[in-house]
Motif scaffolding. Structure first.
Motif, short mmCIF file in Angstrom:
data_model
loop_
_atom_site.label_atom_id
_atom_site.label_comp_id
_atom_site.label_asym_id
_atom_site.label_seq_id
_atom_site.Cartn_x
_atom_site.Cartn_y
_atom_site.Cartn_z
N ALA A 2 0.82 -1.20 0.00
CA ALA A 2 0.00 0.00 0.00
C ALA A 2 0.86 1.26 0.00
CB ALA A 2 -0.91 0.00 1.21
N SER A 3 0.33 2.29 -0.62
CA SER A 3 0.97 3.60 -0.64
C SER A 3 0.25 4.51 0.34
CB SER A 3 0.90 4.21 -2.04
OG SER A 3 1.63 3.43 -2.96
N VAL A 4 0.92 5.60 0.70
CA VAL A 4 0.34 6.58 1.61
C VAL A 4 -0.27 7.71 0.77
CG1 VAL A 4 0.82 8.25 3.43
CG2 VAL A 4 1.97 6.02 3.43
N TYR A 5 -1.49 8.09 1.13
CA TYR A 5 -2.19 9.18 0.45
C TYR A 5 -2.59 10.24 1.46
CZ TYR A 5 -2.29 6.26 -3.64
OH TYR A 5 -1.90 5.50 -4.71
N VAL A 6 -2.68 11.48 0.97
CA VAL A 6 -3.09 12.60 1.79
C VAL A 6 -4.18 13.37 1.05
CG1 VAL A 6 -2.36 14.81 2.79
CG2 VAL A 6 -0.84 12.83 2.92
N MET A 46 -5.94 14.65 5.79
CA MET A 46 -6.22 13.29 6.22
C MET A 46 -5.24 12.36 5.52
SD MET A 46 -9.91 11.40 6.27
CE MET A 46 -10.26 11.88 4.60
N ARG A 47 -4.63 11.47 6.28
CA ARG A 47 -3.65 10.53 5.77
C ARG A 47 -4.25 9.14 5.84
NH1 ARG A 47 0.83 7.50 7.92
NH2 ARG A 47 2.64 7.67 6.56
N PHE A 48 -4.09 8.37 4.75
CA PHE A 48 -4.59 6.98 4.73
C PHE A 48 -3.78 6.15 3.75
CE2 PHE A 48 -7.02 9.31 1.59
CZ PHE A 48 -7.16 8.44 0.53
N HIS A 49 -3.98 4.86 3.79
CA HIS A 49 -3.27 3.92 2.92
C HIS A 49 -4.23 3.37 1.88
CE1 HIS A 49 0.32 3.55 5.56
NE2 HIS A 49 -0.56 3.98 6.45
N ALA A 50 -3.73 3.15 0.67
CA ALA A 50 -4.51 2.53 -0.40
C ALA A 50 -3.55 1.76 -1.30
CB ALA A 50 -5.26 3.59 -1.20
N GLU A 51 -4.09 0.80 -2.02
CA GLU A 51 -3.27 -0.07 -2.88
C GLU A 51 -2.68 0.68 -4.07
OE1 GLU A 51 -2.31 -3.15 -2.12
OE2 GLU A 51 -3.39 -2.80 -0.26
N ASP A 52 -3.44 1.61 -4.64
CA ASP A 52 -2.96 2.37 -5.80
C ASP A 52 -3.83 3.62 -5.95
OD1 ASP A 52 -5.39 1.48 -6.96
OD2 ASP A 52 -4.39 -0.15 -8.02
N ASP A 53 -3.53 4.42 -6.99
CA ASP A 53 -4.27 5.67 -7.18
C ASP A 53 -5.77 5.44 -7.39
OD1 ASP A 53 -1.80 6.90 -6.99
OD2 ASP A 53 -1.74 7.60 -9.07
N ALA A 54 -6.12 4.40 -8.13
CA ALA A 54 -7.54 4.11 -8.38
C ALA A 54 -8.26 3.77 -7.08
CB ALA A 54 -7.68 2.98 -9.39
N VAL A 84 -2.79 13.57 -7.30
CA VAL A 84 -3.52 12.50 -7.98
C VAL A 84 -4.75 13.10 -8.67
CG1 VAL A 84 -4.79 10.33 -7.70
CG2 VAL A 84 -2.69 10.74 -6.40
N GLU A 85 -5.53 13.90 -7.92
CA GLU A 85 -6.70 14.55 -8.49
C GLU A 85 -7.26 15.62 -7.57
OE1 GLU A 85 -10.53 12.44 -8.73
OE2 GLU A 85 -9.61 10.87 -7.50
N GLU A 86 -7.91 16.59 -8.18
CA GLU A 86 -8.71 17.58 -7.44
C GLU A 86 -10.07 16.95 -7.25
OE1 GLU A 86 -7.84 20.72 -6.42
OE2 GLU A 86 -5.82 20.60 -7.26
N LEU A 87 -10.60 17.01 -6.03
CA LEU A 87 -11.87 16.34 -5.78
C LEU A 87 -13.04 17.26 -5.95
CD1 LEU A 87 -10.71 14.29 -2.71
CD2 LEU A 87 -11.02 13.49 -5.02
#
Length: 87
Positions: A2-6, A46-54, A84-87
């Motif tokens: 998993a990668s770290v996302y913010v 907010m910091r979280f883990h996910a497998e990939d960008d999708a 990665v993207e603007e939400l």
């Protein structure tokens, strides 16, 4: 692995509502001060883990309050983030 996302927010309200929404879908969610490398209107992220960008984008979509008020970044290193993207 998993990668770290913010997710960086433009408002505190969006940050708090998004934390509650994402915590139900993702076990490793933490509110952090917005990293210096990321500019956002609100000092909370907010910091979280996910497998990939999708996967990270799918998790971010759960945060309805963040629409138009947040951006999703992947942590490339401790001081470098990739939009990665603007939400």
């Amino acid at each position: 692995m998993a990668s770290v996302y913010v997710m960086a927010f433009e408002s505190t309200h969006a940050a708090m509502a998004s934390e509650a929404a994402l915590a139900a879908s993702c076990a490793h969610v933490a509110m952090i001060p917005t990293p210096r490398a990321i500019s956002a209107g609100c000092g909370m992220s907010m910091r979280f883990h996910a497998e990939d960008d999708a996967h990270a984008s799918a998790l971010a979509d759960v945060c309805a309050e963040a629409k138009g008020l947040a951006a999703l970044y992947r942590e490339a290193s401790k001081a470098d983030y990739v939009l990665v993207e603007e939400l």
